[in-house]
Each structure stands twice: as structure tokens, then as C-alpha cells.
Design an enzyme around this catalytic site. Structure first.
Site, PDB file in Angstrom:
ATOM      1  N   ARG A  15      -0.132  14.621  12.500  1.00 31.39           N
ATOM      2  CA  ARG A  15       0.290  14.370  11.106  1.00 31.39           C
ATOM      3  C   ARG A  15       0.510  15.663  10.304  1.00 31.39           C
ATOM      4  O   ARG A  15      -0.046  15.847   9.242  1.00 31.39           O
ATOM      5  CB  ARG A  15      -0.715  13.478  10.378  1.00 31.39           C
ATOM      6  CG  ARG A  15      -1.268  12.283  11.101  1.00 31.39           C
ATOM      7  CD  ARG A  15      -0.308  11.134  11.302  1.00 31.39           C
ATOM      8  NE  ARG A  15       0.209  10.506  10.130  1.00 31.39           N
ATOM      9  CZ  ARG A  15      -0.377   9.491   9.481  1.00 31.39           C
ATOM     10  NH1 ARG A  15      -1.544   9.064   9.880  1.00 31.39           N
ATOM     11  NH2 ARG A  15       0.185   8.942   8.420  1.00 31.39           N
ATOM     12  N   ASP A  32       3.832   0.624  12.282  1.00 30.80           N
ATOM     13  CA  ASP A  32       2.591   0.030  11.784  1.00 30.80           C
ATOM     14  C   ASP A  32       2.389  -1.387  12.297  1.00 30.80           C
ATOM     15  O   ASP A  32       1.280  -1.917  12.240  1.00 30.80           O
ATOM     16  CB  ASP A  32       2.574   0.025  10.244  1.00 30.80           C
ATOM     17  CG  ASP A  32       2.598   1.433   9.704  1.00 30.80           C
ATOM     18  OD1 ASP A  32       2.941   1.597   8.517  1.00 30.80           O
ATOM     19  OD2 ASP A  32       2.306   2.368  10.469  1.00 30.80           O
ATOM     20  N   LYS A  67       0.855  -1.204   0.000  1.00 26.01           N
ATOM     21  CA  LYS A  67       0.000   0.000   0.000  1.00 26.01           C
ATOM     22  C   LYS A  67       0.886   1.248   0.000  1.00 26.01           C
ATOM     23  O   LYS A  67       0.703   2.151  -0.826  1.00 26.01           O
ATOM     24  CB  LYS A  67      -0.885   0.014   1.236  1.00 26.01           C
ATOM     25  CG  LYS A  67      -1.531   1.373   1.547  1.00 26.01           C
ATOM     26  CD  LYS A  67      -2.420   1.362   2.755  1.00 26.01           C
ATOM     27  CE  LYS A  67      -1.724   1.669   4.025  1.00 26.01           C
ATOM     28  NZ  LYS A  67      -1.417   3.084   4.278  1.00 26.01           N
ATOM     29  N   ASN A  68       1.843   1.308   0.914  1.00 29.67           N
ATOM     30  CA  ASN A  68       2.583   2.561   1.089  1.00 29.67           C
ATOM     31  C   ASN A  68       3.529   2.856  -0.062  1.00 29.67           C
ATOM     32  O   ASN A  68       3.698   4.021  -0.451  1.00 29.67           O
ATOM     33  CB  ASN A  68       3.299   2.559   2.439  1.00 29.67           C
ATOM     34  CG  ASN A  68       2.280   2.589   3.584  1.00 29.67           C
ATOM     35  OD1 ASN A  68       1.098   2.871   3.357  1.00 29.67           O
ATOM     36  ND2 ASN A  68       2.706   2.264   4.780  1.00 29.67           N
ATOM     37  N   ARG A  95      -8.821   0.074   3.757  1.00 26.61           N
ATOM     38  CA  ARG A  95      -7.896   0.995   3.112  1.00 26.61           C
ATOM     39  C   ARG A  95      -6.556   0.318   2.858  1.00 26.61           C
ATOM     40  O   ARG A  95      -5.808   0.723   1.992  1.00 26.61           O
ATOM     41  CB  ARG A  95      -7.686   2.232   3.971  1.00 26.61           C
ATOM     42  CG  ARG A  95      -8.869   3.081   4.138  1.00 26.61           C
ATOM     43  CD  ARG A  95      -8.442   4.463   4.479  1.00 26.61           C
ATOM     44  NE  ARG A  95      -7.125   4.459   5.052  1.00 26.61           N
ATOM     45  CZ  ARG A  95      -6.893   4.347   6.369  1.00 26.61           C
ATOM     46  NH1 ARG A  95      -7.881   4.205   7.186  1.00 26.61           N
ATOM     47  NH2 ARG A  95      -5.660   4.352   6.814  1.00 26.61           N
ATOM     48  N   CYS A  99      -5.339  12.760  12.554  1.00 28.38           N
ATOM     49  CA  CYS A  99      -6.223  11.600  12.670  1.00 28.38           C
ATOM     50  C   CYS A  99      -6.003  10.941  14.023  1.00 28.38           C
ATOM     51  O   CYS A  99      -5.352  11.477  14.900  1.00 28.38           O
ATOM     52  CB  CYS A  99      -5.988  10.618  11.535  1.00 28.38           C
ATOM     53  SG  CYS A  99      -4.392   9.828  11.645  1.00 28.38           S
TER      54      CYS A  99
END
Ligand code: EPZ
Length: 452
Positions: free
Chosen positions: A122, A308, A22-23, A400, A117
Site C-alpha cells: 500500500r 473488495d 465507507k470509501n 471499520r 497491511c
């Protein structure tokens, strides 16, 4: 509301094939805007809603995107709009990284500021400071960044006060078509940065040093679209490795790359889990009939233990023999999920920026709510080990970052299913629609969420 249900107690056994990262994909989709000629074809793209939102952003900028399952075709030659709307940026903070490429190509850009968030404020100050050092004039008003560089961007020496992943990939992409040479010091060293640098070089760029603290980018134009394969997702690999560990199972994770997973496999081994890599992936096997060892973890930028993975490991450590400590050094508040684990019988609390987890003999199933992408995945894994049924909400976060999460886990024997209806505008619908996004207006305010 759609939820995931699990009935715990089964040992997971079998093979799981990873999706693309994803990243890395999100950094590369923003960087693809510097290709002024030709088309870009990305393969092994994960079908997840963050990618759908990012492709919607590119479409709104006049960049056609076409999916064919996990292959994505992008044509950035006709990039027109210089405005990236808040409605999309708020969905997915990584989309903010379109600012630098647009500015470098056209000398002007207006991009909404991403919000904070659940895991932290962030901010994007490192991004903006780097672009200013490259000659941009930047104002921030009414929640938007207005940037001008009428003579284009120029190379600069940029020191990042923190090895920010997003700022590193953002500035690398902008520098790829700036005039002159840019040197980024104290750069992020994550594998996603190496992937993004390889992609820029595939376009004809000149990036060296990615994966170290000092990255050199020689600007050159025009860069041309290219074909590029996305690496597997290392956080997904770590997630399924913990799924094996927490259920006393034995899973082969196809596509896992040892170089990406050293900090994770080292901690799995400390916890008493057997980990073996081969050229195609990794085998993760829990020692049968043996409780896991408690461990101390410090989440730091790569090559440290990835932040993560800390919620995912916390779920596993709730059942370890002894007291584990997880210290978080990247985000200011990433322990909200502990309250939900406690509802399942975990004995855990926070002390400053650390979680203290005293291992218990068992977890019991309960209704729990995920508050961000990795927290929701952690709660599902806890449900796989708990006695009885667990009901996990927060799938708008999970979808997501994980493609076919339920299918992959049930494929190795988990008693897991999804039920209920996705909310209108739910990102899961994006993933199911194969990329044609639901109109942005359908996404209600409270569904706006910060993405990784
Ligand atoms: C990327 O976020 C990842 N997201 C995150 O993954 C990951 O947790 C993070 O890197 C750290 O590894 C994507 O790549 C899309 P940072 P990013 O800039 O780039 C502060 C997931 O679950 N900071 O390295 O936003 C920031 O607040 C997600 O997949 C500034 O202060 O992370 C944070 O505390 C979650 N100013 C720290 O640095 C800035 O200008 C690290 O942020 C930029 C960042």
C-alpha cells in the site's frame, strides 16, 4: 475478545437497508478540508470506526466534527495544525489524504506515511508524485512526509501509472484549490470518485470527467462548505447479496444502485442467482434446491469486478458446483482468508495471484480469524451456510467498514450474535460512543491495523 457467532443453515429472507459508502465518506472527509468558508453537513454517513478515526484526525487538525447519528457536521474554516500524527494515520490509511488539502491551503504539511497491511504494501508514491507535479517540494524522513509549496499548488497534467482510487481522490481535492487547471489521466473510475467529485462541485469546485479515465479540475478559491448526501455502500450491497446467495435465500437490499453494482450482479447471475433492480434497490434470490455455478472472476479496477468483493465471492464459491478461479490484479496478497475457509472444509488453494476453489457439498462450523475487513465479512457469510456453529474473530477489522452488521443479518433471519468484550481502544467502542473517540493512546500497537 469480542467475536461473532453463527449457527448456519437458515435461508435469509427479508429486507436490509444499506448504510452510506465507507470509501466515498473517507475520500469526502479529506476533501472537506478545502472548504475555507462555511460548514459542511454530510448525511447518510455510516457509523463505522473508520469514520470515527477520520473524524478524530480532523479534530486533531483543529476541525470540529459533530455527529448526530448518521449526520456529520464539519467546520474546516479553522483548520490549523499541519501535522497529521502517525498514531492516527496508522489506524486508517485513507487519512493520509489530508496532506494535499492542507498543503494547498497553507503551503506546508507534515503527514505520517501510512504503513502496509495484510493485503499489500500500500505505498503512496502516486500521491506524492502528483503533488510534486503540482509544485510541491516533498521529503520523506523518519516515516513522515514533509511537503512545502510556499506559492501554493499549481495545475498540472498528471498521469497515474495505475488507476489508484486514493491517489485520484487525493489529487482531485488538492487540485480543486490549486492555481490553474489539472488534468488527471488514467484516473480511477470507481463510484467513490464520482461521489467525491460531486462533493467538491457542491463546495463550488469545478471538476469534470469523474467516472472516466480523464478528470479535469479547474482550481478556484475560496470553496465553501455544503450539505451533501453520501451514496449507499456498493460493497455492503454485494456482501448482503452474497449472504442471500450462500444461504439459498431471498433478500431485498434497499438503496443498492444498479450503476454501482454491474460487475457484481453480472457474476451473481453467472453463478445462477436471480438479481432484479428497481428504483429503490435490488432483490437477490437464490434458485431453491439448486447449487450455485462455479465462475471465473478477475478482480480489477472499476468498471471491473471489485477487489473488495473477491473474498466475499470466494466464500460463496466454496459451495458451488465445480471449480472457480479468482484472479486478483489489484493487491499482491489478498488470499489469506482461504486458509480459514479451508478450516471450515472448503477445498481451496492459491496459484500465484489466483485462488482455485473446488466446490464442496458442505462447510462445517469452526473457530476462524479474519485478517482484514472483507476477509472477516467473508468468514461470517461462510458461517451462515456452514453446519453447526462458527466463531469469527477479527471484529476490529469488520467494524471499520460495516455498520450494524450482526443486526442487519439477524433482521433477515440469520442465527448470529456477538459476545465477549471489545478490547480497550477497540474501534467498535468508537462506533458505540457515537463519535467521541477513545484517546488515541488507548490504542495499543498491535491493534494498529491498516484500513481499507
Ligand atoms: C481504496 O484503497 C479502497 N479504500 C480499498 O477498499 C479498495 O480495495 C481500493 O481502493 C481499490 O479499489 C478506500 O477507499 C478507503 P488504490 P486505496 O490506491 O485507495 C497500489 C476496503 O475493503 N498503489 O486504488 O488505498 C496499491 O498498493 C478497502 O474497503 C501504489 O502502488 O487503493 C494497490 O496495490 C480495502 N501506489 C493498488 O495500487 C500508490 O501511490 C490500488 O490501490 C497508490 C496505490
Amino acid at each position: 475478545m469480542e467475536k461473532i457467532y453463527t449457527v448456519g443453515g437458515r435461508r435469509l429472507e427479508g429486507e436490509i437497508a444499506l448504510s452510506g459508502s465507507k470509501n466515498a465518506t473517507l475520500a469526502i472527509l479529506a476533501a472537506a478540508l478545502v472548504a475555507e468558508e462555511g460548514q459542511t453537513l454530510l448525511t447518510n454517513v455510516p457509523m463505522i470506526s473508520d469514520v470515527m478515526v477520520m473524524s478524530e484526525m480532523l479534530e486533531q487538525l483543529g476541525v470540529p466534527t459533530r455527529f448526530d447519528r448518521n449526520t456529520l457536521l464539519i467546520d474546516a474554516t479553522n483548520l490549523q495544525a499541519h501535522d497529521a500524527p502517525y498514531e492516527l494515520i496508522k489506524q486508517m490509511r485513507a487519512s493520509f489524504n489530508v496532506l494535499g488539502p492542507i498543503l494547498a491551503r497553507f503551503g506546508a504539511a507534515r503527514v505520517a506515511l501510512p504503513g502496509g497491511c495484510d493485503i499489500g504494501a500500500r505505498p503512496v508514491d502516486f500521491h506524492l508524485k502528483g503533488l510534486e507535479q503540482m509544485g510541491a517540494k516533498i521529503t520523506v524522513e523518519h516515516g513522515y512526509v514533509e511537503a512545502f509549496a510556499p506559492n501554493g499548488l499549481r495545475g498540472a497534467d498528471i498521469y497515474l501509472e495505475f488507476p489508484s482510487v486514493g491517489a485520484t481522490s487525493h489529487l482531485m481535492a488538492a487540485a480543486a484549490i490549486a492555481k490553474g487547471t489539472t488534468r488527471i489521466t488514467n484516473a480511477a473510475e470507481e463510484p467513490d470518485i464520482i461521489s467525491c467529485a460531486k462533493f467538491i462541485n457542491a463546495l463550488g469546485g469545478k471538476v469534470s470527467g469523474a467516472g472516466t479515465k480523464t478528470i479535469i479540475i479547474e482550481g478556484s478559491r475560496p470553496l465553501k462548505g455544503a450539505r451533501f448526501a453520501i451514496d449507499s455502500d456498493r460493497i455492503e450491497a454485494g456482501t448482503f447479496a452474497v449472504a442471500a446467495a450462500i444461504t439459498g435465500g431471498d433478500i431485498y437490499i434497499r438503496g443498492a444502485l444498479e450503476a454501482h453494482l454491474e460487475p457484481v450482479s453480472a457474476k451473481l447471475i453467472d453463478a445462477g442467482v436471480q438479481v432484479q433492480f428497481d428504483v429503490d434497490g435490488m432483490r437477490v434470490k437464490a434458485k431453491t434446491g439448486q447449487r450455485l455455478n462455479a465462475v471465473a472472476i478477475r478482480a480489477t479496477p472499476f468498471p471491473g469486478f471489485p477487489t473488495d468483493m473477491q473474498p466475499i465471492f470466494a466464500a460463496m464459491l466454496t459451495l458451488a458446483d465445480g471449480t472457480s478461479i479468482i484472479t486478483e490484479t489489484v493487491y499482491e496478497r489478498r488470499f489469506k482468508y482461504l486458509n480459514e475457509l479451508a478450516r471450515m472444509g472448503a477445498d481451496c488453494k492459491t496459484e500465484g495471484n489466483a485462488a482455485v476453489i473446488v466446490g464442496v457439498d458442505r462447510l462445517t462450523g469452526a473457530p476462524v480469524a479474519g485478517s482484514d475487513l472483507r476477509a472477516t465479512a467473508a468468514l461470517v457469510l461462510a458461517g451462515l451456510a456452514a453446519s453447526g456453529q462458527t466463531e469469527v474473530s477479527g471484529l476490529q477489522f469488520l467494524d471499520r467498514g460495516y455498520e450494524a452488521f450482526v443486526e442487519k443479518l439477524s433482521g433477515v433471519g440469520a442465527d448470529i450474535w456477538r459476545a465477549g468484550e471489545p478490547e480497550p481502544g477497540d474501534p467498535q467502542l468508537w462506533a458505540r460512543s457515537g463519535g467521541r473517540a477513545i484517546p488515541v493512546s488507548a490504542v495499543t500497537e498491535d491493534q494498529a491495523f491498516c484500513s481499507g
